[in-house]
Design a protein around this motif. Structure first.
Motif, PDB file in Angstrom:
ATOM      1  N   GLU A  44       0.833  -1.195   0.000  1.00  0.00           N
ATOM      2  CA  GLU A  44       0.000   0.000   0.000  1.00  0.00           C
ATOM      3  C   GLU A  44       0.875   1.256   0.000  1.00  0.00           C
ATOM      4  O   GLU A  44       2.022   1.242   0.451  1.00  0.00           O
ATOM      5  N   ARG A  45       0.292   2.329  -0.495  1.00  0.00           N
ATOM      6  CA  ARG A  45       0.989   3.608  -0.469  1.00  0.00           C
ATOM      7  C   ARG A  45       1.181   4.063   0.978  1.00  0.00           C
ATOM      8  O   ARG A  45       0.269   3.938   1.796  1.00  0.00           O
ATOM      9  N   GLU A  46       2.358   4.596   1.295  1.00  0.00           N
ATOM     10  CA  GLU A  46       2.647   5.035   2.653  1.00  0.00           C
ATOM     11  C   GLU A  46       3.207   6.448   2.659  1.00  0.00           C
ATOM     12  O   GLU A  46       3.836   6.892   1.701  1.00  0.00           O
ATOM     13  N   LEU A  47       2.960   7.137   3.759  1.00  0.00           N
ATOM     14  CA  LEU A  47       3.477   8.487   3.942  1.00  0.00           C
ATOM     15  C   LEU A  47       4.945   8.416   4.348  1.00  0.00           C
ATOM     16  O   LEU A  47       5.308   7.684   5.271  1.00  0.00           O
ATOM     17  N   VAL A  48       5.774   9.175   3.667  1.00  0.00           N
ATOM     18  CA  VAL A  48       7.212   9.161   3.922  1.00  0.00           C
ATOM     19  C   VAL A  48       7.651  10.403   4.698  1.00  0.00           C
ATOM     20  O   VAL A  48       8.411  10.305   5.659  1.00  0.00           O
ATOM     21  N   ALA A  49       7.180  11.565   4.243  1.00  0.00           N
ATOM     22  CA  ALA A  49       7.603  12.825   4.863  1.00  0.00           C
ATOM     23  C   ALA A  49       6.520  13.864   4.638  1.00  0.00           C
ATOM     24  O   ALA A  49       5.798  13.810   3.636  1.00  0.00           O
ATOM     25  N   ALA A  50       6.409  14.797   5.555  1.00  0.00           N
ATOM     26  CA  ALA A  50       5.406  15.850   5.437  1.00  0.00           C
ATOM     27  C   ALA A  50       5.996  17.172   5.909  1.00  0.00           C
ATOM     28  O   ALA A  50       6.931  17.197   6.718  1.00  0.00           O
ATOM     29  N   ILE A  51       5.426  18.261   5.398  1.00  0.00           N
ATOM     30  CA  ILE A  51       5.872  19.590   5.812  1.00  0.00           C
ATOM     31  C   ILE A  51       4.646  20.478   5.988  1.00  0.00           C
ATOM     32  O   ILE A  51       3.742  20.485   5.150  1.00  0.00           O
ATOM     33  N   THR A  52       4.609  21.204   7.087  1.00  0.00           N
ATOM     34  CA  THR A  52       3.459  22.054   7.372  1.00  0.00           C
ATOM     35  C   THR A  52       3.596  23.401   6.673  1.00  0.00           C
ATOM     36  O   THR A  52       4.651  23.740   6.124  1.00  0.00           O
ATOM     37  N   VAL A  53       2.539  24.175   6.751  1.00  0.00           N
ATOM     38  CA  VAL A  53       2.574  25.522   6.185  1.00  0.00           C
ATOM     39  C   VAL A  53       3.705  26.322   6.833  1.00  0.00           C
ATOM     40  O   VAL A  53       4.408  27.090   6.174  1.00  0.00           O
ATOM     41  N   GLY A  54       3.920  26.112   8.109  1.00  0.00           N
ATOM     42  CA  GLY A  54       4.966  26.832   8.820  1.00  0.00           C
ATOM     43  C   GLY A  54       6.358  26.283   8.610  1.00  0.00           C
ATOM     44  O   GLY A  54       7.330  26.832   9.140  1.00  0.00           O
ATOM     45  N   GLY A  55       6.472  25.204   7.836  1.00  0.00           N
ATOM     46  CA  GLY A  55       7.790  24.656   7.530  1.00  0.00           C
ATOM     47  C   GLY A  55       8.273  23.574   8.475  1.00  0.00           C
ATOM     48  O   GLY A  55       9.430  23.160   8.397  1.00  0.00           O
ATOM     49  N   VAL A  56       7.401  23.097   9.347  1.00  0.00           N
ATOM     50  CA  VAL A  56       7.794  22.020  10.251  1.00  0.00           C
ATOM     51  C   VAL A  56       7.665  20.692   9.517  1.00  0.00           C
ATOM     52  O   VAL A  56       6.622  20.391   8.946  1.00  0.00           O
ATOM     53  N   SER A  57       8.727  19.906   9.547  1.00  0.00           N
ATOM     54  CA  SER A  57       8.728  18.651   8.809  1.00  0.00           C
ATOM     55  C   SER A  57       8.634  17.459   9.760  1.00  0.00           C
ATOM     56  O   SER A  57       9.015  17.553  10.938  1.00  0.00           O
ATOM     57  N   SER A  58       8.135  16.366   9.239  1.00  0.00           N
ATOM     58  CA  SER A  58       8.054  15.120   9.990  1.00  0.00           C
ATOM     59  C   SER A  58       8.320  13.973   9.033  1.00  0.00           C
ATOM     60  O   SER A  58       8.112  14.115   7.818  1.00  0.00           O
ATOM     61  N   TYR A  59       8.772  12.831   9.589  1.00  0.00           N
ATOM     62  CA  TYR A  59       9.216  11.732   8.757  1.00  0.00           C
ATOM     63  C   TYR A  59       8.791  10.390   9.325  1.00  0.00           C
ATOM     64  O   TYR A  59       8.665  10.226  10.541  1.00  0.00           O
ATOM     65  N   ALA A  60       8.597   9.440   8.421  1.00  0.00           N
ATOM     66  CA  ALA A  60       8.393   8.066   8.855  1.00  0.00           C
ATOM     67  C   ALA A  60       9.674   7.588   9.531  1.00  0.00           C
ATOM     68  O   ALA A  60      10.782   8.012   9.158  1.00  0.00           O
ATOM     69  N   ASP A  61       9.550   6.713  10.494  1.00  0.00           N
ATOM     70  CA  ASP A  61      10.728   6.218  11.220  1.00  0.00           C
ATOM     71  C   ASP A  61      11.741   5.599  10.266  1.00  0.00           C
ATOM     72  O   ASP A  61      12.956   5.718  10.474  1.00  0.00           O
ATOM     73  N   SER A  62      11.252   4.973   9.217  1.00  0.00           N
ATOM     74  CA  SER A  62      12.142   4.256   8.302  1.00  0.00           C
ATOM     75  C   SER A  62      13.049   5.167   7.494  1.00  0.00           C
ATOM     76  O   SER A  62      14.060   4.707   6.948  1.00  0.00           O
ATOM     77  N   VAL A  63      12.718   6.457   7.415  1.00  0.00           N
ATOM     78  CA  VAL A  63      13.527   7.384   6.613  1.00  0.00           C
ATOM     79  C   VAL A  63      14.094   8.534   7.439  1.00  0.00           C
ATOM     80  O   VAL A  63      14.881   9.331   6.920  1.00  0.00           O
ATOM     81  N   SER A  64      13.704   8.629   8.681  1.00  0.00           N
ATOM     82  CA  SER A  64      14.162   9.731   9.526  1.00  0.00           C
ATOM     83  C   SER A  64      15.679   9.744   9.604  1.00  0.00           C
ATOM     84  O   SER A  64      16.313   8.710   9.817  1.00  0.00           O
ATOM     85  N   GLY A  65      16.248  10.933   9.419  1.00  0.00           N
ATOM     86  CA  GLY A  65      17.690  11.080   9.434  1.00  0.00           C
ATOM     87  C   GLY A  65      18.346  10.883   8.080  1.00  0.00           C
ATOM     88  O   GLY A  65      19.528  11.205   7.912  1.00  0.00           O
ATOM     89  N   ARG A  66      17.586  10.362   7.124  1.00  0.00           N
ATOM     90  CA  ARG A  66      18.146  10.135   5.778  1.00  0.00           C
ATOM     91  C   ARG A  66      17.461  10.988   4.714  1.00  0.00           C
ATOM     92  O   ARG A  66      18.086  11.361   3.729  1.00  0.00           O
ATOM     93  N   PHE A  67      16.179  11.278   4.896  1.00  0.00           N
ATOM     94  CA  PHE A  67      15.401  12.052   3.919  1.00  0.00           C
ATOM     95  C   PHE A  67      15.114  13.450   4.466  1.00  0.00           C
ATOM     96  O   PHE A  67      14.936  13.631   5.666  1.00  0.00           O
ATOM     97  N   THR A  68      15.028  14.419   3.543  1.00  0.00           N
ATOM     98  CA  THR A  68      14.682  15.783   3.917  1.00  0.00           C
ATOM     99  C   THR A  68      13.665  16.337   2.936  1.00  0.00           C
ATOM    100  O   THR A  68      13.917  16.359   1.729  1.00  0.00           O
ATOM    101  N   ILE A  69      12.543  16.778   3.461  1.00  0.00           N
ATOM    102  CA  ILE A  69      11.514  17.400   2.629  1.00  0.00           C
ATOM    103  C   ILE A  69      11.680  18.913   2.680  1.00  0.00           C
ATOM    104  O   ILE A  69      12.005  19.486   3.728  1.00  0.00           O
ATOM    105  N   SER A  70      11.469  19.556   1.542  1.00  0.00           N
ATOM    106  CA  SER A  70      11.568  21.013   1.485  1.00  0.00           C
ATOM    107  C   SER A  70      10.694  21.520   0.341  1.00  0.00           C
ATOM    108  O   SER A  70      10.168  20.727  -0.447  1.00  0.00           O
ATOM    109  N   ARG A  71      10.562  22.809   0.260  1.00  0.00           N
ATOM    110  CA  ARG A  71       9.770  23.387  -0.838  1.00  0.00           C
ATOM    111  C   ARG A  71      10.346  24.741  -1.229  1.00  0.00           C
ATOM    112  O   ARG A  71      11.005  25.413  -0.436  1.00  0.00           O
TER     113      ARG A  71
END
Length: 119
Positions: A44-71
């Motif tokens: 199934e499709r899974e959430l990997v990383a997210a970023i809020t309007v204010g720029g706060v990011s969050s990550y799945a445990d499996s990618v935390s520390g390795r992936f970075t979301i930005s815009r």
């Protein structure tokens, strides 16, 4: 009309890096919460990383520390920097709002971009 165009996927060796891009049109990346999702073959499709309007990011445990979301608001583009890639990261990666944007026909998704991590 909302359109999401993902790019940047490739075949890389374990330990390698990639940067994915998501060009959005018909919707503003700066005024919504956005995310990267992935779907591996047979899963199934899974959430990997997210970023809020204010720029706060969050990550799945499996990618935390390795992936970075930005815009980049000026380019209306979302990015996912992926470092230290592992074979388990192999999947089609999609961008979307969180929760996913919808119209009267249902959720709207782009074509995704394939990331394959293999030696």
């Amino acid at each position: 009309q909302v359109q999401l165009v993902e790019s940047g996927g490739d075949l890389v060796q374990p330990g390698g890096s990639l940067r994915l891009s998501c060009a959005a049109s018909g919707i503003n990346v700066s005024i919504n919460r956005w995310a990267w999702y992935r779907q591996a073959l047979g899963k199934e499709r899974e959430l990997v990383a997210a970023i809020t309007v204010g720029g706060v990011s969050s990550y799945a445990d499996s990618v935390s520390g390795r992936f970075t979301i930005s815009r980049d608001n000026a380019k209306n583009t979302l990015y996912l920097r992926m470092n230290t890639l592992k074979p388990v990261d192999t999947a089609v990666y999609y961008c979307n709002t969180h929760p996913p944007v919808r119209d009267i026909r249902g959720e709207i998704w782009g074509q995704g971009t394939q990331v394959t991590v293999s030696s």
